[in-house]
Design a protein around this motif. Structure first.
Motif, PDB file in Angstrom:
ATOM      1  N   ARG A 136       0.832  -1.215   0.000  1.00  0.00           N
ATOM      2  CA  ARG A 136       0.000   0.000   0.000  1.00  0.00           C
ATOM      3  C   ARG A 136       0.861   1.257   0.000  1.00  0.00           C
ATOM      4  O   ARG A 136       0.450   2.298  -0.491  1.00  0.00           O
ATOM      5  CB  ARG A 136      -0.902   0.020   1.248  1.00  0.00           C
ATOM      6  CG  ARG A 136      -1.963  -1.029   1.290  1.00  0.00           C
ATOM      7  CD  ARG A 136      -3.203  -0.646   0.526  1.00  0.00           C
ATOM      8  NE  ARG A 136      -3.823   0.555   1.031  1.00  0.00           N
ATOM      9  CZ  ARG A 136      -4.351   1.511   0.271  1.00  0.00           C
ATOM     10  NH1 ARG A 136      -4.348   1.389  -1.029  1.00  0.00           N
ATOM     11  NH2 ARG A 136      -4.900   2.571   0.795  1.00  0.00           N
ATOM     12  N   HIS A 186      -0.254  -1.492  -5.781  1.00  0.00           N
ATOM     13  CA  HIS A 186      -0.820  -1.158  -4.477  1.00  0.00           C
ATOM     14  C   HIS A 186      -2.259  -1.644  -4.341  1.00  0.00           C
ATOM     15  O   HIS A 186      -2.994  -1.196  -3.472  1.00  0.00           O
ATOM     16  CB  HIS A 186      -0.759   0.359  -4.247  1.00  0.00           C
ATOM     17  CG  HIS A 186      -1.713   1.129  -5.101  1.00  0.00           C
ATOM     18  ND1 HIS A 186      -1.506   1.330  -6.443  1.00  0.00           N
ATOM     19  CD2 HIS A 186      -2.886   1.722  -4.800  1.00  0.00           C
ATOM     20  CE1 HIS A 186      -2.514   2.029  -6.929  1.00  0.00           C
ATOM     21  NE2 HIS A 186      -3.366   2.278  -5.947  1.00  0.00           N
ATOM     22  N   ASN A 187      -2.637  -2.602  -5.167  1.00  0.00           N
ATOM     23  CA  ASN A 187      -4.010  -3.070  -5.221  1.00  0.00           C
ATOM     24  C   ASN A 187      -4.014  -4.599  -5.237  1.00  0.00           C
ATOM     25  O   ASN A 187      -3.425  -5.208  -6.132  1.00  0.00           O
ATOM     26  CB  ASN A 187      -4.662  -2.500  -6.489  1.00  0.00           C
ATOM     27  CG  ASN A 187      -6.106  -2.862  -6.630  1.00  0.00           C
ATOM     28  OD1 ASN A 187      -6.453  -4.035  -6.666  1.00  0.00           O
ATOM     29  ND2 ASN A 187      -6.949  -1.858  -6.738  1.00  0.00           N
ATOM     30  N   GLU A 215      -8.730  -3.246   4.656  1.00  0.00           N
ATOM     31  CA  GLU A 215      -9.501  -3.134   3.414  1.00  0.00           C
ATOM     32  C   GLU A 215     -10.322  -4.376   3.104  1.00  0.00           C
ATOM     33  O   GLU A 215     -11.180  -4.348   2.234  1.00  0.00           O
ATOM     34  CB  GLU A 215      -8.564  -2.867   2.232  1.00  0.00           C
ATOM     35  CG  GLU A 215      -7.924  -1.506   2.279  1.00  0.00           C
ATOM     36  CD  GLU A 215      -7.092  -1.246   1.044  1.00  0.00           C
ATOM     37  OE1 GLU A 215      -7.186  -2.008   0.066  1.00  0.00           O
ATOM     38  OE2 GLU A 215      -6.331  -0.270   1.067  1.00  0.00           O
ATOM     39  N   THR A 247      -9.056   2.054  -8.719  1.00  0.00           N
ATOM     40  CA  THR A 247      -8.407   2.578  -7.515  1.00  0.00           C
ATOM     41  C   THR A 247      -9.335   3.528  -6.771  1.00  0.00           C
ATOM     42  O   THR A 247      -9.529   3.416  -5.555  1.00  0.00           O
ATOM     43  CB  THR A 247      -7.097   3.298  -7.884  1.00  0.00           C
ATOM     44  OG1 THR A 247      -6.203   2.349  -8.486  1.00  0.00           O
ATOM     45  CG2 THR A 247      -6.430   3.888  -6.645  1.00  0.00           C
ATOM     46  N   LEU A 248      -9.946   4.460  -7.499  1.00  0.00           N
ATOM     47  CA  LEU A 248     -10.869   5.406  -6.863  1.00  0.00           C
ATOM     48  C   LEU A 248     -12.102   4.689  -6.334  1.00  0.00           C
ATOM     49  O   LEU A 248     -12.618   5.006  -5.258  1.00  0.00           O
ATOM     50  CB  LEU A 248     -11.267   6.500  -7.860  1.00  0.00           C
ATOM     51  CG  LEU A 248     -10.158   7.475  -8.243  1.00  0.00           C
ATOM     52  CD1 LEU A 248     -10.563   8.321  -9.449  1.00  0.00           C
ATOM     53  CD2 LEU A 248      -9.800   8.373  -7.062  1.00  0.00           C
ATOM     54  N   GLU A 299     -11.467   3.041  -3.132  1.00  0.00           N
ATOM     55  CA  GLU A 299     -11.348   4.020  -2.047  1.00  0.00           C
ATOM     56  C   GLU A 299     -12.718   4.505  -1.591  1.00  0.00           C
ATOM     57  O   GLU A 299     -12.826   5.298  -0.661  1.00  0.00           O
ATOM     58  CB  GLU A 299     -10.498   5.203  -2.501  1.00  0.00           C
ATOM     59  CG  GLU A 299      -9.028   4.848  -2.695  1.00  0.00           C
ATOM     60  CD  GLU A 299      -8.232   5.963  -3.340  1.00  0.00           C
ATOM     61  OE1 GLU A 299      -8.826   7.016  -3.695  1.00  0.00           O
ATOM     62  OE2 GLU A 299      -7.012   5.788  -3.505  1.00  0.00           O
ATOM     63  N   THR A 319     -14.916   6.163  -3.568  1.00  0.00           N
ATOM     64  CA  THR A 319     -15.287   7.398  -4.257  1.00  0.00           C
ATOM     65  C   THR A 319     -16.528   7.163  -5.121  1.00  0.00           C
ATOM     66  O   THR A 319     -16.617   6.153  -5.825  1.00  0.00           O
ATOM     67  CB  THR A 319     -14.120   7.884  -5.147  1.00  0.00           C
ATOM     68  OG1 THR A 319     -12.936   7.930  -4.352  1.00  0.00           O
ATOM     69  CG2 THR A 319     -14.400   9.251  -5.723  1.00  0.00           C
ATOM     70  N   GLU A 371     -19.601   4.237  -0.610  1.00  0.00           N
ATOM     71  CA  GLU A 371     -19.111   5.396  -1.360  1.00  0.00           C
ATOM     72  C   GLU A 371     -19.083   6.618  -0.472  1.00  0.00           C
ATOM     73  O   GLU A 371     -19.897   6.794   0.418  1.00  0.00           O
ATOM     74  CB  GLU A 371     -20.019   5.656  -2.568  1.00  0.00           C
ATOM     75  CG  GLU A 371     -19.891   4.590  -3.638  1.00  0.00           C
ATOM     76  CD  GLU A 371     -20.670   4.944  -4.898  1.00  0.00           C
ATOM     77  OE1 GLU A 371     -21.480   5.884  -4.835  1.00  0.00           O
ATOM     78  OE2 GLU A 371     -20.445   4.288  -5.913  1.00  0.00           O
ATOM     79  N   ARG A 372     -18.086   7.455  -0.710  1.00  0.00           N
ATOM     80  CA  ARG A 372     -18.000   8.704   0.035  1.00  0.00           C
ATOM     81  C   ARG A 372     -18.040   9.862  -0.949  1.00  0.00           C
ATOM     82  O   ARG A 372     -17.576   9.742  -2.083  1.00  0.00           O
ATOM     83  CB  ARG A 372     -16.714   8.749   0.879  1.00  0.00           C
ATOM     84  CG  ARG A 372     -15.441   8.605   0.051  1.00  0.00           C
ATOM     85  CD  ARG A 372     -14.219   8.749   0.924  1.00  0.00           C
ATOM     86  NE  ARG A 372     -13.013   8.373   0.219  1.00  0.00           N
ATOM     87  CZ  ARG A 372     -12.419   9.119  -0.699  1.00  0.00           C
ATOM     88  NH1 ARG A 372     -12.918  10.289  -1.018  1.00  0.00           N
ATOM     89  NH2 ARG A 372     -11.318   8.708  -1.296  1.00  0.00           N
ATOM     90  N   ASN A 394     -16.825  13.507  -2.214  1.00  0.00           N
ATOM     91  CA  ASN A 394     -15.646  14.360  -2.105  1.00  0.00           C
ATOM     92  C   ASN A 394     -15.979  15.782  -2.510  1.00  0.00           C
ATOM     93  O   ASN A 394     -16.708  16.051  -3.359  1.00  0.00           O
ATOM     94  CB  ASN A 394     -14.500  13.834  -2.970  1.00  0.00           C
ATOM     95  CG  ASN A 394     -13.882  12.592  -2.376  1.00  0.00           C
ATOM     96  OD1 ASN A 394     -14.159  12.234  -1.235  1.00  0.00           O
ATOM     97  ND2 ASN A 394     -13.039  11.937  -3.133  1.00  0.00           N
TER      98      ASN A 394
END
Length: 200
Positions: free
Chosen positions: A9, A37-38, A64, A150-151, A154, A156, A197-198, A200
């Motif tokens: 990570r 990193h995944n 995660e 990736t997003l 996270e 997103t 989901e967050r 931003n």
């Protein structure tokens, strides 16, 4: 030439290890290195690229995953000829007990000296036959799909992903559909991708 896959990570660890492996005179051969990193991309990369050595900090991904058993799919794609080294960022009794059921060639902490790390890597290299030429592999996901994934992982939301990548939100939906198809996921609630989901 030996193929090494670094999974971590931490960007500093990935770039530092890659530089160290390519510049140190401690090894008798050169390396072809890929750093990720995944965990999901790493799993697909192992299947397609078939690295000789996988160096991973799975402890860094602990928060995660929904259940420790999800790591079993990571180990399941490592062939018998693939050497696996865990270079962990922490200690966890539950993870250590879980690792015991898999073939892991070395487990070190990131606090170990570079000399100890070099000796462990060198021992693994000597246990593998040389490959004359690296095989070129077409990536499973496009660069844009990797950015979306990736997003997405996270947490997103689609609108923010679209804004960050300068694309339409409908295009984000299409990318997500393609990612699920390529990675063999049934739906958006597949493990690793069911994160909330967050905004931003």
């Amino acid at each position: 030439m030996f193929k090494i896959l670094l999974i971590d990570r931490c960007n500093f660890t990935r770039s530092g290890m890659e530089t160290w492996l390519n510049q140190t005179p401690l090894f008798s051969t050169s390396f072809l290195i890929t750093a990720l990193h995944n965990l999901m991309l790493a799993k697909e990369h192992i299947v397609q690229w078939q690295p000789d050595l996988v160096i991973a900090d799975l402890h860094g991904f602990k928060n995660e995953i929904h259940h420790i058993q999800q790591l079993a799919s990571f180990f399941s794609v490592c062939r018998e000829s693939t050497q696996v080294m865990l270079l962990e960022s922490g200690e966890d009794a539950q993870l250590s007990q879980f690792y015991a059921q898999f073939s892991i060639n070395a487990t070190l902490q990131k606090t170990e000296s570079l000399d100890v790390l070099a000796q462990a890597i060198d021992a693994m290299i000597l246990a593998r036959p040389h490959l004359a030429l690296p095989r070129i592999v077409t990536p499973l996901l496009t660069r844009q799909e990797e950015k979306v994934l990736t997003l997405w992982m996270e947490g997103t939301n689609n609108q923010t992903i679209a804004r960050k990548l300068c694309i339409n939100s409908k295009t984000v939906y299409t990318y997500k559909r393609n990612i699920r198809m390529k990675l063999g996921m049934g739906n958006r609630f597949t493990p690793f991708l069911s994160l909330p989901e967050r905004a931003n």
